[in-house]
Design an enzyme around this catalytic site. Structure first.
Site, PDB file in Angstrom:
ATOM      1  CG  ASP B 270      53.356 -13.055  30.350  1.00  0.00           C
ATOM      2  OD1 ASP B 270      53.326 -12.013  31.029  1.00  0.00           O
ATOM      3  OD2 ASP B 270      53.533 -14.190  30.840  1.00  0.00           O
ATOM      4  CG  HIS B 324      51.875 -12.996  34.006  1.00  0.00           C
ATOM      5  ND1 HIS B 324      53.193 -12.663  33.797  1.00  0.00           N
ATOM      6  CD2 HIS B 324      51.817 -13.545  35.241  1.00  0.00           C
ATOM      7  CE1 HIS B 324      53.898 -13.025  34.856  1.00  0.00           C
ATOM      8  NE2 HIS B 324      53.093 -13.549  35.751  1.00  0.00           N
ATOM      9  CD  GLU B 395      54.839 -14.628  38.887  1.00  0.00           C
ATOM     10  OE1 GLU B 395      55.877 -14.937  39.484  1.00  0.00           O
ATOM     11  OE2 GLU B 395      54.827 -14.285  37.705  1.00  0.00           O
TER      12      GLU B 395
END
Lengths: 595, 611
Positions: B270, B324, B395
């Protein structure tokens, strides 16, 4: 601010020892900028002195890596010295009755330093020797009390080119022990140089704000191994908490060995292996004494009893169904206060406790008594009618008071002294009538309602001393799924460490702050056992520890980086503490805030 | 036939080799014995196992329905005994017979030669798990032979969501011989049969006793037919927000195996850290790992994959992109590649990412795709074939890309507007190129085009997804809350999905923000739509607030609740399942995990009395 800049500058000079040496070099180094440790690439070719993360954190904040933060003057100087932790000598300046405790505390100090070294690493055995002088003004004091002196001063100074002196002055063993705890926090492992470092010029003056700083553990709903209890006490000592409140029995099980009434544990324990024998308890009490942690027994009564009492005929509504009618959670059970032989039983239990607990305080529980449960017994009804009491609420309070008077007399007898008794807040302790029943000179009230409950100011105005365990901030079992019924448990949501930290007894008490003895986090164990103990308590209990030790005015943000560090330290001590933030936030100070 | 007979192979697994110093030792009891008697447990119809009113000496005659340990009571009490997850059908005897692991043999004659080594390893796990029931040492010696006849039809060892996991298990006791028949199409079905077999065994030692004496009891007769309802029964573990040491990852796989879960979804990287070693791109860990000690080496990853295979678990690696991604990608400039990622570790973070530290791959930089290809090649070579890659895709913050001039210039070149639509096009382009890169690497190692997984996002919205993501290539992992219509919309459009409703099956909820903790009952009660395109679901263990210290208690036994939901999708409520759940919690504890307590021990000793 100029002082801080000065720090940065001198730090670079100071940590000459931080010169890199070609072998496996950490790719990262840290530099203190504007009160934050900034992570930067460490160029292996660079011969400039560099700081490892912990060395940086030690100086980048006025309280360094100390937890709880000292309340007096703190001067950590600007220098770190390499030390050889194999060359630590501990000297008692004055001797007395607490010698054995002081020596053991010295050994614990050495063990603690070793936990700072990562697993599988042997730091270089070079550097200065350390001589620790323990100067205890009253070496004969070894008993816990609410006014014991826990203060200390600590100084570290260079003695010669190859020796450092650390001197701890205190008025009792308890202060001395706290000083050792602080000293251990000034020693870090440097992963850039594979060496142990100590802060070289230290002057600290410190004492706690509150005398009672506790954790409650309930060992009745689920059993906890002796080792897990000791690990808890060990961690408490590391953050200077001083009271392990042992809610040892409840209606679910009776795990305490009673030599005088052995049927209690024989049929009251979950299994033969789930009994705390007297020798185990003694062992725990002794373990606590060395760590400045009093082990305070609670015998909860007249409610919260059940298993173990089956054959005595002294309880009512045991395992009654539907349980919700007679108690707050299954299995139900309450003592029958009208039975005269009950008090002989109780005295025996108290005597069994007095044999092993050696306590200066006694907790008699006294919460959640159900009128309906008592009212379901014809025998109790008859007793009340004979006494010309009604069967209304106030009469049941009279009955309860009747019980409390008789039980406390037996407790004084068993413990051989009129020791202060602690009771939970309940209908009996409502401030409108509490003084009809309980004398504020004899009783301490432990508050478990919310921090805004008007009962608190009511009790304070009547002069009662309080211990704060307001559930909205200090019940560590909250936030998990309900175990009876659907949804989440009654006191949800989960309480984050920030809320624990900000729960100030002084703010709650306002003008009556002096009547607050301290506070306590509670782990009720319906949904926790040995497997999950550490994570429920830690590191949140550390947040409580700083609140009670220091009553800091600053908000939790100022403590955040130190809090992340104390969590790491607890893990190194073998505590399976929860994590509070991604490791990235520990390595990159100041980035993880809410925008 | 005579030739066949010469191939007769019996692999006897002598589990005693796992015991350390099996001889009786002279160590004194650490726990002083306070008293001798102990509780007994009755199996009461409709009430389950009930502790007797008084402890009874263990020597009293044990009647049919009274047992010396809670574990044995649970193993025979109720239609499904102590089995978790619940099998499709089971007929269990209420009798048990004493066995000893030394006399348990596994007959692999009917296992294809190619599969024998793997099955033999699976039987080793059985041996270890049997011993674990007695805390590592079975002191009560009996010599009754137990022969487990394993029958596997297929020699195919690959584990995919098309693998047939069905099995049958029969236990027959005749005079002094116990025969166990474990039959399945595949080795993985056989493994499930063996797990179920283990669950038919319990220790007679009083619960939680420190007594050394311990014997094992096997249900003397059983007939079980079983297969899973859903193909994908997963657990996601995030090892980027915190590094999780390999031994803890393996212990998590042990827990999954005990619950017949079959996908370990490893969210290994991440923006916070990049602990996965890449042999082609060593910079990932050098720049991205928290420290030199917090790295998963290539060797360790291979070992983990093998470890998981023996336990019937497929490892799916996720390289979350294009968002990420940050730490581990920040070295491009130093190496003359330009920015591989943008807004790495930038702050204030609010406009650039969902949580600090920020970071997003730079789709304007061709070098980024070259590095990504190298990484994919390493992964393609590591994962078991046919490899399943999770490409992340959640995201994406347009504000981050918008903050880079290089990217906005590139967009203008590509004739993308600087608007939501333009950024969506850029994002879509990224996935197209990334998928091409993956296909290319799979082909290079001799594989074929495989479906990949992707999180639901702005890109997978019902009005958008069909323009960007092919339903033949992408399996969408939907993490929207239960109330969201997305799952049904995607199913209607023909997409295959894996469901992980965040408000119920996210294991990190309840400890931050306004999220609510889901207890095992709530997790258990949630049902997925019955649709062939619902491959299954998973629980997700995000690790912002967790490392190996709290891992077990956060995951277990709640993940077990979802495991049963996905394996058997039972229609009975949580209360029916609770006694078996208590048994499963005890089983996990015995196997060395630290599951959370779900109730006072008193409730476990008095089934149904705490409802």
């Amino acid at each position: 601010m100029w002082l801080q800049r000065f720090f940065i500058y001198t730090l670079y000079l100071a940590v000459l020892l931080c010169a890199t040496n070609g072998e496996e070099v950490s790719p990262w180094r840290w530099a203190c900028e504007d009160g934050k440790c900034v992570k930067t690439r460490n160029d292996p070719q660079n011969k400039e002195p560099v700081l490892c993360l912990e060395a940086c954190k030690m100086f980048c904040n006025e309280n360094g890596l100390l937890w709880p933060r000292p309340t007096g003057q703190v001067d950590l100087g600007n220098f770190l010295s390499k030390i050889n932790i194999n060359h630590i000598d501990i000297k008692l300046v004055r001797e007395g009755r607490s010698d054995d405790l002081m020596r053991k505390a010295g050994n614990r100090f050495k063990d603690l330093i070793n936990t700072a070294i990562p697993r599988g690493i042997t730091p270089k055995a070079t550097g200065k020797s350390l001589i620790v002088h323990l100067d205890n003004e009253h070496p004969d004091i070894r008993e816990f009390s609410l006014d014991m002196d826990e203060s200390y001063t600590l100084r570290v100074t260079p003695a010669s080119s190859d020796t450092l002196n650390a001197t701890i002055n205190s008025g009792s063993f308890f202060g001395l022990r706290n000083g050792l705890e602080t000293l251990s926090q000034l020693i870090v492992y440097d992963d850039i140089r594979n060496h142990m470092l100590i802060v070289r010029d230290v002057s600290i003056k410190d004492k706690p704000v509150y005398p009672y700083r506790g954790i409650l553990l309930d060992t009745s709903r689920n059993y906890f191994s002796v080792d897990s209890i000791k690990a808890t006490i060990n961690a408490m000592a590391a953050v200077k908490l001083n009271t392990f409140h042992w809610h040892i029995t409840d209606s679910h099980s009776f795990p305490m060995e009673s030599t005088r009434r052995p049927h209690l544990h024989k049929i009251g324990a979950y299994s033969p292996a789930k009994v705390y024998t007297k020798s185990m308890i003694q062992d725990i009490v002794e373990f606590g004494a060395v760590r400045g942690v009093r082990v305070l027994p609670e015998f909860d009564a007249p409610a919260h009893v059940g298993e173990g009492w089956q054959d005595t005929g002294l309880t009512v509504c045991f395992k009654a169904e539907p349980w919700a009618h007679f108690c707050v959670e299954p299995p139900c059970g309450q003592l029958n206060p009208t039975k005269e032989e009950l008090y002989d039983h109780l005295e025996d239990i108290y005597r069994d406790m007095a044999d092993v607990f050696n306590t200066d305080l006694f907790h008699m529980g006294g919460d959640e008594v159900s009128e309906r449960c008592w009212n379901s017994s014809e025998e109790i009804q008859n007793f009340m009618i004979q006494n010309r009491w009604d069967l209304d609420k106030s009469s049941f309070l009279k009955l309860w008071n009747y019980f409390q008077k008789k039980a406390s007399d037996r407790a004084y007898k068993a413990f051989g002294k009129k020791l202060p008794i602690i009771l939970w807040t309940s209908t009996l302790t409502e401030f409108s009538h509490v003084d009809n029943f309980l004398d504020p000179k004899d009783y301490i009230i432990q508050v478990w309602t919310t921090g805004v409950d008007p009962q608190i100011s009511g009790l304070l105005e009547k002069g009662y001393r309080l211990i704060m365990s307001n559930y909205d901030a200090l019940y560590f079992d909250c936030g998990y799924g309900a175990w009876v019924g659907d949804g989440n448990n009654w006191c949800s949501p989960y309480i984050g460490w920030q809320k624990v930290y900000m729960n100030s007894p002084a703010d709650i008490a306002k003008a009556h702050k002096d009547l607050i003895l301290g506070g306590e986090a509670a782990l009720w164990s319906e949904q926790a056992d040995t497997a999950t103990l550490d994570g429920r308590l830690w590191p949140r209990a550390a947040a409580l520890a700083e609140r009670l030790w220091a009553e800091p005015r600053a908000s939790w943000e100022h403590a955040e980086q130190r809090m992340l560090h104390v969590r790491e330290r607890l893990v190194r001590m073998g505590i399976q503490a929860e994590s509070l933030e991604p490791e990235w936030c520990y390595q990159n100070e100041g980035y993880c805030y809410r925008g | 036939m005579a030739v066949m007979a010469s191939l007769w192979v019996v692999l006897a697994v002598v589990a005693v080799s796992l015991v350390q110093g099996g001889e009786s030792n002279g160590v004194e009891d650490i726990v002083p014995h306070v008293y001798a008697p102990s509780w007994m447990y009755k199996c009461v119809p409709d009430e389950g196992c009930q502790r007797t009113e008084h402890p009874q000496p263990t020597t009293t005659n044990v009647t049919q329905m009274v047992f010396t340990s809670l574990d044995i009571c649970r193993t025979v009490c109720g239609r499904f005994g102590g089995l978790w997850p619940r099998p499709v059908t089971a007929a269990l005897s209420m009798q048990t017979v004493k066995i000893h692991p030394n006399y348990v043999r596994f007959d692999l004659e009917k296992v294809p030669v190619e599969a024998r080594e793997l099955v033999a390893e699976m039987t080793h796990v059985v041996g270890a798990n049997l011993l674990a029931e007695c805390g590592g040492e079975v002191t009560e010696m009996v010599e009754t032979p137990v022969v487990v006849y394993i029958n596997v039809k297929s020699s195919n060892l690959s584990l995919t969501w098309d693998t047939n996991e069905q099995y049958m298990l029969d236990v027959q006791t005749k005079e002094d011989q116990i025969s166990v028949y474990a039959g399945a199409d595949t080795v993985y079905g056989a493994r499930h049969a063996l797990e179920t077999f283990t669950q038919l065994v319990a220790a007679d030692r009083p619960d939680f006793s420190d007594e050394k004496k311990c014997g094992l009891h096997l249900v003397s007769g059983a007939k079980i037919r079983d297969r899973p309802v859903y193909k994908y029964r997963g657990l996601l573990l995030d090892s980027s927000r915190h590094f999780i040491p390999m031994e803890d990852v393996k212990r998590t796989i042990d827990g999954m195996a005990a619950n017949k879960m079959n996908v370990f979804h490893w969210h290994v990287t991440d923006s916070h850290s990049f602990p996965l070693e890449s042999s082609r791109v060593p910079q990932f860990t050098r720049y991205g790992a928290y420290s030199a000690k917090e790295i998963y080496s290539v060797e360790e990853v291979r070992e983990l994959i093998k470890y998981a295979q023996v336990r019937g678990v497929r490892v799916v690696i996720e390289i979350d992109a294009p968002a990420h991604a940050g730490n581990g990608w920040q070295w491009g400039k130093e190496y003359g590649f330009g920015d591989l990622a943008v807004c790495v570790n930038e702050y204030p973070w609010r406009n650039l990412c969902i949580e600090p530290p920020c970071g997003q791959l730079n789709p304007a930089n061709p070098a980024m795709y070259r590095v990504l290809k190298d990484l994919y090649r390493d992964i393609a070579e590591t994962l078991p074939q046919p490899a399943l890659l999770h490409m992340g895709g959640d995201e994406v913050f347009f504000g981050c890309w918008n903050s880079s001039e290089e990217i906005t210039n590139y967009m203008q070149q590509q004739k993308y507007e600087i608007s939501v639509d333009g950024f969506v096009a850029l994002w879509s382009e990224f996935h197209e190129k990334a998928l091409d890169a993956w296909d290319e690497q799979m082909q290079a190692i001799g594989g074929t085009k495989q479906p990949v997984m992707l999180w639901s996002s702005e890109l997978t919205k019902a009005n958008r997804i069909q323009n960007h993501l092919s339903k033949d290539r992408y399996v969408i992992e939907v993490w929207e809350p239960v109330g969201s219509p997305l799952l049904t919309q995607l199913l209607r459009m023909g997409y295959r999905v894996v469901s992980v409703p965040k408000d119920i099956w996210y294991l990190d909820h309840g400890f931050w923000g306004n999220t609510k903790y889901s207890n095992w009952r709530k997790m258990y009660a949630h049902r997925l739509p019955q649709d062939d395109n619902v491959l299954g679901g998973e629980v997700a263990m995000w690790s912002e607030y967790l490392d190996e210290q709290a891992l077990d208690t956060r995951v277990w036994p709640r993940a077990a609740a979802v495991a049963e939901r996905l394996w058997s999708d039972p229609s009975g409520g949580v209360y029916v399942a609770e006694p078996r759940m208590q048994r499963q919690r005890a089983r996990l504890l015995a196997r060395g995990l630290r599951p959370d307590a779900i109730s006072p021990a008193w409730c476990s000793q008095h089934d149904t009395k705490c409802f």
